[in-house]
Design a protein around this motif. Structure first.
Motif, PDB file in Angstrom:
ATOM      1  N   ASN A  41      -6.976  16.919 -12.399  1.00  0.00           N
ATOM      2  CA  ASN A  41      -6.987  18.532 -13.195  1.00  0.00           C
ATOM      3  C   ASN A  41      -8.101  18.075 -14.195  1.00  0.00           C
ATOM      4  OD1 ASN A  41      -5.139  19.453 -11.568  1.00  0.00           O
ATOM      5  ND2 ASN A  41      -3.468  18.892 -12.711  1.00  0.00           N
ATOM      6  N   LYS A  42      -8.583  19.368 -14.881  1.00  0.00           N
ATOM      7  CA  LYS A  42      -9.261  19.277 -15.923  1.00  0.00           C
ATOM      8  C   LYS A  42      -8.659  18.426 -17.005  1.00  0.00           C
ATOM      9  CE  LYS A  42     -12.716  21.500 -18.077  1.00  0.00           C
ATOM     10  NZ  LYS A  42     -13.897  21.136 -17.577  1.00  0.00           N
ATOM     11  N   PHE A  43      -9.370  17.367 -17.610  1.00  0.00           N
ATOM     12  CA  PHE A  43      -9.047  16.920 -18.740  1.00  0.00           C
ATOM     13  C   PHE A  43      -7.712  15.670 -18.294  1.00  0.00           C
ATOM     14  CE2 PHE A  43     -10.197  20.486 -21.145  1.00  0.00           C
ATOM     15  CZ  PHE A  43     -11.510  20.206 -21.486  1.00  0.00           C
ATOM     16  N   ALA A  44      -7.613  15.431 -17.063  1.00  0.00           N
ATOM     17  CA  ALA A  44      -6.898  14.233 -16.787  1.00  0.00           C
ATOM     18  C   ALA A  44      -7.303  13.128 -17.449  1.00  0.00           C
ATOM     19  CB  ALA A  44      -7.011  14.134 -15.241  1.00  0.00           C
ATOM     20  N   ARG A  45      -6.204  12.074 -17.452  1.00  0.00           N
ATOM     21  CA  ARG A  45      -6.206  10.695 -18.031  1.00  0.00           C
ATOM     22  C   ARG A  45      -5.985   9.608 -16.943  1.00  0.00           C
ATOM     23  NH1 ARG A  45      -3.861  15.157 -19.535  1.00  0.00           N
ATOM     24  NH2 ARG A  45      -1.905  14.132 -19.934  1.00  0.00           N
ATOM     25  N   ILE A  46      -7.081   8.519 -17.043  1.00  0.00           N
ATOM     26  CA  ILE A  46      -6.640   7.447 -16.011  1.00  0.00           C
ATOM     27  C   ILE A  46      -6.551   6.221 -16.797  1.00  0.00           C
ATOM     28  CG2 ILE A  46      -7.557   6.141 -14.248  1.00  0.00           C
ATOM     29  CD1 ILE A  46      -9.487   8.807 -13.513  1.00  0.00           C
TER      30      ILE A  46
ATOM     31  N   ILE B  42     -16.809  13.931 -13.923  1.00  0.00           N
ATOM     32  CA  ILE B  42     -17.398  14.972 -14.595  1.00  0.00           C
ATOM     33  C   ILE B  42     -16.836  16.265 -14.373  1.00  0.00           C
ATOM     34  CG2 ILE B  42     -19.924  16.344 -14.663  1.00  0.00           C
ATOM     35  CD1 ILE B  42     -21.072  13.473 -13.909  1.00  0.00           C
ATOM     36  N   LYS B  43     -16.430  16.559 -13.055  1.00  0.00           N
ATOM     37  CA  LYS B  43     -16.013  17.923 -12.618  1.00  0.00           C
ATOM     38  C   LYS B  43     -14.637  18.018 -13.434  1.00  0.00           C
ATOM     39  CE  LYS B  43     -17.772  17.652  -7.847  1.00  0.00           C
ATOM     40  NZ  LYS B  43     -16.996  17.689  -6.697  1.00  0.00           N
ATOM     41  N   SER B  44     -13.919  17.138 -13.453  1.00  0.00           N
ATOM     42  CA  SER B  44     -12.512  17.220 -14.197  1.00  0.00           C
ATOM     43  C   SER B  44     -12.552  17.056 -15.655  1.00  0.00           C
ATOM     44  CB  SER B  44     -11.477  16.230 -13.592  1.00  0.00           C
ATOM     45  OG  SER B  44     -12.000  14.832 -13.592  1.00  0.00           O
ATOM     46  N   SER B  45     -13.516  16.512 -16.508  1.00  0.00           N
ATOM     47  CA  SER B  45     -13.705  16.326 -17.696  1.00  0.00           C
ATOM     48  C   SER B  45     -12.778  15.144 -17.975  1.00  0.00           C
ATOM     49  CB  SER B  45     -13.520  17.333 -18.590  1.00  0.00           C
ATOM     50  OG  SER B  45     -14.394  18.435 -18.229  1.00  0.00           O
ATOM     51  N   ALA B  46     -12.430  14.061 -16.783  1.00  0.00           N
ATOM     52  CA  ALA B  46     -11.477  13.192 -17.120  1.00  0.00           C
ATOM     53  C   ALA B  46     -11.862  11.942 -17.805  1.00  0.00           C
ATOM     54  CB  ALA B  46     -11.035  12.713 -15.675  1.00  0.00           C
ATOM     55  N   LEU B  47     -10.734  11.795 -18.704  1.00  0.00           N
ATOM     56  CA  LEU B  47     -11.042  10.423 -19.481  1.00  0.00           C
ATOM     57  C   LEU B  47     -10.256   8.907 -18.442  1.00  0.00           C
ATOM     58  CD1 LEU B  47     -11.409   9.007 -22.514  1.00  0.00           C
ATOM     59  CD2 LEU B  47      -9.009   8.902 -22.317  1.00  0.00           C
TER      60      LEU B  47
ATOM     61  N   GLY C 189      -1.926  19.364  -8.693  1.00  0.00           N
ATOM     62  CA  GLY C 189      -3.117  18.433  -9.124  1.00  0.00           C
ATOM     63  C   GLY C 189      -2.448  17.277  -9.911  1.00  0.00           C
ATOM     64  N   VAL C 190      -3.223  16.347 -10.357  1.00  0.00           N
ATOM     65  CA  VAL C 190      -3.033  15.118 -11.065  1.00  0.00           C
ATOM     66  C   VAL C 190      -3.504  15.047 -12.623  1.00  0.00           C
ATOM     67  CG1 VAL C 190      -3.101  12.563 -11.149  1.00  0.00           C
ATOM     68  CG2 VAL C 190      -3.024  13.837  -8.795  1.00  0.00           C
ATOM     69  N   ASP C 191      -2.359  15.048 -13.429  1.00  0.00           N
ATOM     70  CA  ASP C 191      -3.087  14.938 -14.896  1.00  0.00           C
ATOM     71  C   ASP C 191      -3.132  13.597 -15.503  1.00  0.00           C
ATOM     72  OD1 ASP C 191      -2.505  17.870 -15.377  1.00  0.00           O
ATOM     73  OD2 ASP C 191      -0.704  17.590 -14.704  1.00  0.00           O
ATOM     74  N   VAL C 192      -2.194  12.572 -14.833  1.00  0.00           N
ATOM     75  CA  VAL C 192      -2.431  11.291 -15.302  1.00  0.00           C
ATOM     76  C   VAL C 192      -2.203  10.484 -14.183  1.00  0.00           C
ATOM     77  CG1 VAL C 192      -1.008   9.378 -16.460  1.00  0.00           C
ATOM     78  CG2 VAL C 192      -1.028  11.930 -17.629  1.00  0.00           C
ATOM     79  N   TYR C 193      -3.198   9.438 -14.062  1.00  0.00           N
ATOM     80  CA  TYR C 193      -3.189   8.523 -12.965  1.00  0.00           C
ATOM     81  C   TYR C 193      -3.203   7.198 -13.623  1.00  0.00           C
ATOM     82  CZ  TYR C 193      -4.677   5.652  -8.938  1.00  0.00           C
ATOM     83  OH  TYR C 193      -4.833   4.819  -7.982  1.00  0.00           O
ATOM     84  N   PHE C 194      -1.683   6.502 -13.287  1.00  0.00           N
ATOM     85  CA  PHE C 194      -1.779   5.132 -13.821  1.00  0.00           C
ATOM     86  C   PHE C 194      -2.084   4.271 -12.729  1.00  0.00           C
ATOM     87  CE2 PHE C 194      -0.048   1.322 -15.029  1.00  0.00           C
ATOM     88  CZ  PHE C 194      -0.072   1.042 -16.531  1.00  0.00           C
ATOM     89  N   ASP C 195      -3.402   3.634 -12.675  1.00  0.00           N
ATOM     90  CA  ASP C 195      -3.709   3.012 -11.570  1.00  0.00           C
ATOM     91  C   ASP C 195      -3.631   1.431 -11.621  1.00  0.00           C
ATOM     92  OD1 ASP C 195      -5.061   2.097  -9.353  1.00  0.00           O
ATOM     93  OD2 ASP C 195      -7.145   2.766  -9.859  1.00  0.00           O
ATOM     94  N   ASN C 196      -2.790   0.991 -10.700  1.00  0.00           N
ATOM     95  CA  ASN C 196      -2.552  -0.545 -10.780  1.00  0.00           C
ATOM     96  C   ASN C 196      -3.408  -1.336  -9.474  1.00  0.00           C
ATOM     97  OD1 ASN C 196      -0.544  -1.411 -12.785  1.00  0.00           O
ATOM     98  ND2 ASN C 196       0.763   0.226 -11.789  1.00  0.00           N
ATOM     99  N   VAL C 197      -4.112  -0.521  -8.661  1.00  0.00           N
ATOM    100  CA  VAL C 197      -4.385  -0.741  -7.610  1.00  0.00           C
ATOM    101  C   VAL C 197      -6.051  -0.838  -7.383  1.00  0.00           C
ATOM    102  CG1 VAL C 197      -4.102  -0.394  -5.233  1.00  0.00           C
ATOM    103  CG2 VAL C 197      -2.155  -0.839  -6.632  1.00  0.00           C
ATOM    104  N   GLY C 198      -6.611   0.384  -7.667  1.00  0.00           N
ATOM    105  CA  GLY C 198      -7.974   0.752  -7.329  1.00  0.00           C
ATOM    106  C   GLY C 198      -8.092   0.974  -5.892  1.00  0.00           C
ATOM    107  N   GLY C 199      -9.301   0.628  -5.316  1.00  0.00           N
ATOM    108  CA  GLY C 199      -9.704   0.596  -3.908  1.00  0.00           C
ATOM    109  C   GLY C 199      -9.371   2.051  -3.273  1.00  0.00           C
ATOM    110  N   ASP C 200      -9.169   1.847  -1.809  1.00  0.00           N
ATOM    111  CA  ASP C 200      -8.908   3.342  -1.190  1.00  0.00           C
ATOM    112  C   ASP C 200      -8.119   4.214  -1.912  1.00  0.00           C
ATOM    113  OD1 ASP C 200     -10.634   2.132   0.560  1.00  0.00           O
ATOM    114  OD2 ASP C 200      -9.241   1.569   2.030  1.00  0.00           O
TER     115      ASP C 200
END
Ligand SMILES: NC(=O)c1ccc[n+]([C@@H]2O[C@H](COP(=O)([O-])OP(=O)(O)OC[C@H]3O[C@@H](n4cnc5c(N)ncnc54)[C@H](OP(=O)(O)O)[C@@H]3O)[C@@H](O)[C@H]2O)c1
Length: 335
Positions: A233-238, A262-267, A212-223
């Motif tokens: 993952n649970k408590f992932a950070r974006i 909601i499902k992942s309690s992600a921030l 799974g993914v714990d941290v997503y550093f998003d530069n792009v958005g979209g698809d």
């Protein structure tokens, strides 16, 4: 004559030559407390696209029929400010004019001992600080976790990918050409890299992120982001750094992300690097130490000539750059 680059029309979609014009202006003279500078290097950045729109944002829009502006490295050619002398190399936010005047206290002297002077526009400047604070403060990566970074082969993304490896994470980068994928895998040594233009991103991500993914550093958005959310993952950070996939798409719509959060309690936290202004020194110290130790490497794509600034800017939206896109306007008078 003093060439200037003006915004002459606001784009609805992708910016082109019809929106920008090169005009001749006067060479200004500095008043007391000011300096006259000549451009050496110009940074072109995706956020400038937002400034072409007449909308409220964290930074005011460019005015029509006035010079565009941004981060530059320049040389002092005349000084009426005590702290700066002719020949000094400085960095700051200046208009796209070959020669400009500026308040001396609005410019920062560049220390050539820290690396090439262009680094002050990249790894030791705004993009490097964006990567550092977005990843460390919002992403809060822990050893062994999986970080996904979109726009991974650009100015910010390449730094995020490398810091991710420094702190002991599994790093998965997403970018748009095979050469960039090769660079990410073989030079930056990321664990997996995905070409979003030739691969099914959702399938490739599932394979690349078995835990799974714990941290997503998003530069792009979209698809691309739509494909990342189901793997959180649970408590992932974006860290929501950019959304370049939407900058040229008026009223862009997409799948909804709320259920995934909601499902992942992600921030998820949007940010601009300016939010961290009080901590820039901390970020700068970490980045320069890693550069000195050879732990952080940096790529620059440099076009030549003042007239090519618009082309270099347009190229950000078609992915012409590897690492930081710059334009070289002049050589420093003393090397
Ligand atoms: N929050 C902040 O304070 C802050 C500060 C700096 C930058 N940013 C944002 O961070 C992002 C990266 O900035 P940067 O300066 O490092 O730029 P960059 O990544 O060096 O250059 C932009 C890259 O975006 C990719 N791209 C362009 N259109 C795309 C699309 N439709 N879908 C996917 N990828 C696309 C291209 O690479 P490919 O070949 O991979 O498509 C291009 O090389 C931008 O969104 C920018 O606005 C935010």
């Amino acid at each position: 004559m003093n060439k200037e680059i003006h915004l002459v029309k606001r784009p609805e979609g992708t910016p082109t030559d019809e929106h920008i014009q090169i005009v001749n202006g006067e060479k200004p003279s500095p008043a007391e407390g000011e300096v006259l500078v000549q451009l050496l290097y110009v940074s072109v950045d995706p956020y400038m696209r937002g400034r072409m729109n007449d909308t409220k944002s964290y930074i005011p829009p460019f005015a029509l029929n006035e010079p565009m502006a941004g981060g530059v490295v320049a040389e002092i050619v005349e000084s009426k400010y005590d702290g700066l002398n002719e020949g000094d190399i400085v960095t700051g936010m200046l208009p796209w004019k070959e020669f400009s005047t500026a308040q001396g206290d609005q410019l920062r002297k560049v220390d050539p001992a820290l690396g090439p002077i262009t680094y002050s526009l990249g790894i030791l400047g705004m993009p490097g600080l964006t990567a550092y604070f977005g990843l460390m403060d919002i992403g809060q990566p822990k050893e062994g976790e999986t970080i996904v970074v979109s726009g991974a082969a650009g100015a910010v993304g390449t730094v995020v990918a490398q810091i991710g490896k420094i702190v002991g994470c599994r790093v998965v980068g997403i970018a748009g050409t095979d050469d960039k994928i090769d660079y990410l895998k073989n030079t930056l040594q990321v664990d997996e890299a995905i070409n979003y233009k030739t691969e099914n991103v959702a399938d490739a991500l599932e394979k690349a992120c078995p835990d799974g993914v714990d941290v997503y550093f998003d530069n792009v958005g979209g698809d691309i982001s739509d494909a990342v959310y189901p793997l959180l993952n649970k408590f992932a950070r974006i860290a929501q750094c950019g959304a370049i996939a939407s900058y040229n798409v008026p009223n862009d719509q997409g799948p909804r992300m709320q259920m995934h959060l909601i499902k992942s309690s992600a921030l998820i936290k949007g940010f601009t690097v300016g939010d961290y202004q009080d901590r820039f020194q901390e970020g700068f110290q970490h980045l320069s130490k890693w550069v000195q130790e050879g732990k952080l490497t940096y790529e620059e794509t440099i076009q030549e000539g003042f007239e090519n600034i618009p082309n270099a800017f347009f190229g950000l939206f078609t992915g012409e750059n590897l690492g930081k896109q710059l334009v070289k306007v002049n050589e420093p008078s003393q090397k």
